[in-house]
Design an enzyme around this catalytic site. Structure first.
Site, PDB file in Angstrom:
ATOM      1  N   CYS A  70      -5.920   7.679   2.161  1.00 49.34           N
ATOM      2  CA  CYS A  70      -5.833   7.052   3.490  1.00 49.34           C
ATOM      3  C   CYS A  70      -4.486   7.379   4.134  1.00 49.34           C
ATOM      4  CB  CYS A  70      -6.103   5.563   3.381  1.00 49.34           C
ATOM      5  SG  CYS A  70      -6.491   4.778   4.964  1.00 49.34           S
ATOM      6  N   HIS A 128     -11.300   5.591   0.900  1.00 45.58           N
ATOM      7  CA  HIS A 128     -10.793   4.883  -0.275  1.00 45.58           C
ATOM      8  C   HIS A 128     -11.763   5.068  -1.443  1.00 45.58           C
ATOM      9  CE1 HIS A 128      -7.479   2.589   1.595  1.00 45.58           C
ATOM     10  NE2 HIS A 128      -8.197   2.721   2.680  1.00 45.58           N
ATOM     11  N   GLU A 185     -11.344   4.239  -4.458  1.00 49.28           N
ATOM     12  CA  GLU A 185     -11.283   3.076  -5.355  1.00 49.28           C
ATOM     13  C   GLU A 185     -12.130   1.924  -4.844  1.00 49.28           C
ATOM     14  OE1 GLU A 185      -9.056   3.931  -3.224  1.00 49.28           O
ATOM     15  OE2 GLU A 185      -7.982   2.204  -2.394  1.00 49.28           O
TER      16      GLU A 185
END
Lengths: 256, 206
Positions: free
Chosen positions: B83, B184, B186
């Site tokens: 990001c 993202h 994750e």
């Protein structure tokens, strides 16, 4: 740009996951970490943990439960956020978006500092609304000790627009917990806050209402609460029904 | 065991990154400003991203992170930006009107003709993922989670959705040892973890 979102809201009261009806009546609904892991497995678009305990600070028990759940879905936390230290505590638990309730009205400068730390994309403003005869839509007080007159929406619309937050959670506070009772978009006042930021609608939605809301330009998501704590996979059935009705236009296909 | 270092710039969700890399079987170290690490101690550096570009660059310049990252890049060791972290690779950051790391030429600018942030899920272009050798075991339309307002100026893999009003958006930028994810991983559930695993195993060879 990104698809619109179906958001699962897990409502917590005094550290316990509950089903909520108009914020006045609550029933236990299981364990928060279990619910988080299940929703993570079912791949909802975002999960919101909403603490309605009306605390003056975030609940360390709830924070610990979020950390223990260790999910790989985006987590939004709301309830009791007062300053940057709360944000840092929640970041360390795995949350990355934060719902601000009274803070954006009481202390816009604190919101600015929080935004400098985590970015506007991490912030959502809570806008719980009720309708008052002669006043239109007004902000529902979040504190049982608050005896001041409720703020009309037209008086806070500028504050909302000027905030660095990226989105709004607009709540039909009367319809909350009563699926099918949502009616905020029937009020002309609602246009005062549409357009300035993306809107997530919550409170008394059902599949049909959500389908209609998804077609609004300002809508970035619709949120469901109690249905997430009902029968297993109930929220997925709701989502599937909405996706079929809108012919998969606004929502991503789930890869389960 | 692969040793992954995650730079703590102050405003990011480090916990989720630690969890996901831990789940992939790597060793994970959170690099704080106060505790100096040597490049030789780590196999991969991750620059996470939340917050403002200006404060992130300020944090880098005012700590050992600056020399550390320079050494890592010049020795062609793997660097992953996520990001905001990916945006920092470029030469100019419009958000704070400041210079980035300058490893890739280009100016990170705001999304045009769209009133809101780009928050939510989009599908990565599978053929472009294949060209970047990041495609293994992914579905044909892998959806990943975005949350940003500024765009990478150049990219190797784009993302799109059926609601598209501005066309394909930059999702992954790659240049040798440097990989930037605008999304993202994750927080992108199973597909995100698979992409990270592919990055470690197939792209970086770790």
């Amino acid at each position: 740009m990104a698809f619109k979102r179906i958001i699962a809201v897990l409502i917590v009261l005094n550290g316990q996951l509950v089903k909520s009806y108009g914020y006045n009546f609550h029933r236990p609904a299981g364990a928060l970490p279990t619910a988080l892991r299940e929703l993570d497995t079912w791949a909802l678009d975002e999960i919101m943990v909403l603490d309605i305990s009306r605390r003056e600070s975030i609940d360390p028990l709830v924070v610990r439960q979020i950390r223990e759940a260790c999910v790989y879905s985006p987590i939004i936390y709301g309830g009791g956020i007062r300053d940057i230290s709360d944000i840092q505590t929640l970041l360390s638990a795995g949350c990355e978006r934060f719902l601000l309730e009274t803070l954006y009205l009481r202390s816009p400068e604190t919101v600015k500092r929080i935004s400098d730390l985590v970015g506007g994309q991490a912030l959502i403003l809570s806008v719980p609304l009720v309708s008052k005869v002669g006043q239109g839509l007004v902000l529902r007080s979040s504190s049982s000790n608050d005896s001041s007159s409720p703020l009309p929406l037209n008086e806070i619309a500028e504050t909302i627009a000027a905030s660095p937050a990226s989105e709004l959670l607009v709540i039909d506070a009367v319809a909350e917990g009563h699926g099918g009772a949502f009616c905020l978009t029937s009020f002309d006042d609602i246009e005062l806050i549409e357009g300035s930021k993306g809107i997530i609608w919550f409170g008394g939605l059902n599949g049909d209402i959500a389908e209609g809301l998804l077609t609004r330009r300002s809508t970035v998501g619709v949120a469901f609460g109690n249905v997430c704590s009902e029968k297993e996979l109930a929220i997925l059935r709701v989502r599937r029904g909405i996706a079929q009705a809108v012919q998969q236009r606004y929502l991503r296909r789930l890869c389960l | 065991m692969t040793r992954v270092g995650i730079l703590n710039l102050g405003g990011g969700n480090i916990a989720s990154l630690v969890n996901v890399f831990d789940s992939l079987g790597t060793g994970v170290i959170v690099c704080e400003k106060e505790n100096k690490f040597l490049p030789s101690e780590l196999d991969l550096i991750v620059i996470p991203g939340v917050g403002s570009a200006g404060s992130a660059m300020s944090c880098i310049h005012n700590s050992y992170f600056n020399d550390f990252l320079t050494h890592f890049n010049e020795s062609k060791k793997p660097v992953l930006g996520i990001c905001l972290g990916a945006q920092l690779f470029f030469s100019h950051l419009d958000e704070s009107d400041c210079l980035g790391l300058g490893w890739i030429e280009g100016s990170v600018s705001a999304i045009k003709n769209f009133p809101f942030y780009n928050t939510g899920w989009s599908y990565l272009d599978y053929s472009q993922l294949r060209a970047a050798n990041l495609h293994r075991s992914l579905s044909r339309s892998p959806a990943v989670y975005f949350n940003h307002k500024y765009l990478l100026p150049s990219f190797n893999v784009g993302a799109s959705s059926q609601t598209d009003q501005v066309g394909s958006i930059p999702a992954i930028a790659v240049r040798e040892n440097i990989v930037g994810f605008q999304f993202h991983p994750e927080k992108s559930q199973a597909q995100g973890r698979i992409i990270l695993r592919n990055l470690l195993r197939d792209y970086f060879g770790l």
